[in-house]
Design a protein around this motif. Structure first.
Motif, PDB file in Angstrom:
ATOM      1  N   TYR A   6       0.839  -1.197   0.000  1.00 14.15           N
ATOM      2  CA  TYR A   6       0.000   0.000   0.000  1.00 14.15           C
ATOM      3  C   TYR A   6       0.883   1.259   0.000  1.00 14.15           C
ATOM      4  N   LEU A  38     -10.039   1.541  -7.386  1.00 12.96           N
ATOM      5  CA  LEU A  38     -10.178   0.082  -7.255  1.00 12.96           C
ATOM      6  C   LEU A  38     -11.548  -0.376  -7.742  1.00 12.96           C
ATOM      7  N   HIS A 118     -11.418  -4.294  -6.651  1.00 12.50           N
ATOM      8  CA  HIS A 118     -10.089  -4.810  -6.354  1.00 12.50           C
ATOM      9  C   HIS A 118      -9.698  -4.416  -4.934  1.00 12.50           C
ATOM     10  N   ARG A 119      -8.691  -5.094  -4.409  1.00 18.25           N
ATOM     11  CA  ARG A 119      -8.290  -4.879  -3.017  1.00 18.25           C
ATOM     12  C   ARG A 119      -6.779  -4.660  -2.916  1.00 18.25           C
ATOM     13  N   ILE A 120      -6.397  -3.789  -1.971  1.00 13.83           N
ATOM     14  CA  ILE A 120      -4.990  -3.626  -1.597  1.00 13.83           C
ATOM     15  C   ILE A 120      -4.927  -3.747  -0.084  1.00 13.83           C
ATOM     16  N   ASN A 121      -4.133  -4.685   0.388  1.00 13.70           N
ATOM     17  CA  ASN A 121      -4.035  -4.923   1.823  1.00 13.70           C
ATOM     18  C   ASN A 121      -3.143  -3.855   2.466  1.00 13.70           C
ATOM     19  N   THR A 159     -10.767  -9.973   2.417  1.00 19.37           N
ATOM     20  CA  THR A 159      -9.323 -10.244   2.356  1.00 19.37           C
ATOM     21  C   THR A 159      -9.096 -11.750   2.306  1.00 19.37           C
ATOM     22  N   GLN A 205      -1.472  -9.745  -0.735  1.00 18.14           N
ATOM     23  CA  GLN A 205      -1.021  -8.360  -0.785  1.00 18.14           C
ATOM     24  C   GLN A 205      -2.052  -7.496  -1.502  1.00 18.14           C
ATOM     25  N   SER A 206      -2.528  -7.989  -2.639  1.00 17.98           N
ATOM     26  CA  SER A 206      -3.560  -7.271  -3.387  1.00 17.98           C
ATOM     27  C   SER A 206      -4.105  -8.185  -4.469  1.00 17.98           C
ATOM     28  N   GLU A 213      -1.131  -3.115 -11.526  1.00 16.58           N
ATOM     29  CA  GLU A 213      -0.508  -2.182 -10.588  1.00 16.58           C
ATOM     30  C   GLU A 213      -0.083  -0.905 -11.302  1.00 16.58           C
TER      31      GLU A 213
END
Length: 338
Positions: A6, A38, A118-121, A159, A205-206, A213
């Motif tokens: 992140y 996202l 979409h996800r980013i941890n 997640t 991670q994502s 990215e």
């Protein structure tokens, strides 16, 4: 190539904007665009999650409680068959209806496959371990206790994580609160195999691959630049302030000229008259000359404010147009590559 964290994604956007020291764009301002982008990227590159729902003797299923739902795509009923029984669905607000010719009985399981963002941890440490000394979690369990994590965190719904040595990718169905480096994870599907104490747990991670990215970075930079173009409205406000000062200065000019005219009129009435105490008409002329001098000073002051107005408006027009056009062009280019 390891996925960017992140913080690394934030830094890369700053570098892309040529603002690594956050002179123009703050990290908070940049990160505020992450969620929006996202969601937008998901319109081009799908993220599909599977949710387990329970029937109520109807073909309709409630979906209001599914977090971050963009759109339900299709269902599976009956579940876990080989081959899988995928079904079309019809969405009506917060319900979906199975496109089947029978009515399910109560308490049957239906899998609903959903489009999500979409996800980013945001975790700083993605690794932990099963914490169940002297015991084992059984296949089918949907809650485990994990330790060895970062000190505190809230891990959001959806997640995903994996468990070393056993099959499956598991998705959180409830946000997990981490305190003192440990916490409970509630997830779907249930464990595919038994798992013992101390086994490693690793969080994603994502959902972004390396190409996504880069496009994410471009897209965020574009959105931030477009947003920043509105900042130049401040120059317009400055210009309006200067315009008010101009009006004030011109008002003083009017007052000085009016006084000068009055002084000349007073002096005129004393010409060719027998006056006591010198020549008052000359004094009135001097008053008028001084008033005109004051008026000229105020005119110069007003001209200065007018020049400031013009400069601020030119800066606003140039800066806003340049930033907006650059951001829009980058956004178009990014979308074309998705």
């Amino acid at each position: 190539m390891a996925k960017r964290t992140y913080t690394e994604l934030t830094d890369r956007v700053e570098e892309f904007l040529q603002d690594s020291t956050n002179v123009v764009f703050s990290a908070t301002e940049i990160q505020s665009m992450f969620t929006d982008v996202l969601y937008r990227i998901a319109s081009y590159k799908l993220v599909i999650t599977r949710h387990s729902l329970t029937t109520i003797a109807s073909k309709e299923l409630q979906i209001a409680t599914i977090a971050d739902l963009i759109d339900p795509l299709y269902a599976e009923y009956t579940v876990d068959k080989n081959p899988r029984n995928f079904r079309n669905i019809i969405r009506r607000g917060n319900t979906v209806e199975l496109d089947i010719n029978i009515i399910p009985t109560a308490a049957e399981t239906v899998y609903l496959y959903c489009k999500k963002p979409h996800r980013i941890n945001q975790m700083t440490d993605l690794a932990g371990a099963i914490d169940l000394p002297g015991d084992t979690y059984a296949a089918g369990d949907t809650t485990i206790h994990v330790d060895g994590l970062q000190a505190t965190a809230t891990i959001p719904v959806d997640t995903e994580f994996t468990i070393a040595g056993i099959q499956g990718v598991y998705r959180l169905t409830t946000a997990a609160t981490i305190a003192s480096s440990e916490g409970d994870l509630t997830f779907f599907p249930g464990l595919l195999e038994a798992v013992a104490d101390g086994v490693a747990v690793t969080f994603e991670q994502s959902t972004l691959d390396p190409i996504l990215e880069d496009l994410f970075i471009n897209y965020v930079a574009a959105r931030v630049a477009v947003s920043k173009s509105a900042k130049y409205l401040q120059q317009i406000n400055t210009a309006l302030t200067a315009m008010t000062a101009t009006t004030t200065a011109l008002g003083k000019v009017t007052a000085e000229v009016a006084q000068a005219i009055a002084d000349l009129d007073s002096g005129r009435s004393l010409i060719n008259a027998v006056n006591v105490g010198g020549k008052p008409q000359t004094e009135y002329v001097n008053y008028a000359v001084a008033g005109v001098g004051n008026a000229q000073g105020y005119i110069s002051e007003a001209n200065g404010f007018i020049n400031e107005v013009v400069a601020e408006l030119n800066l606003a027009r140039s800066g806003s147009r340049t930033t907006l056009e650059w951001g829009k062009a980058l956004e178009r280019e990014t979308i074309s590559e998705l």
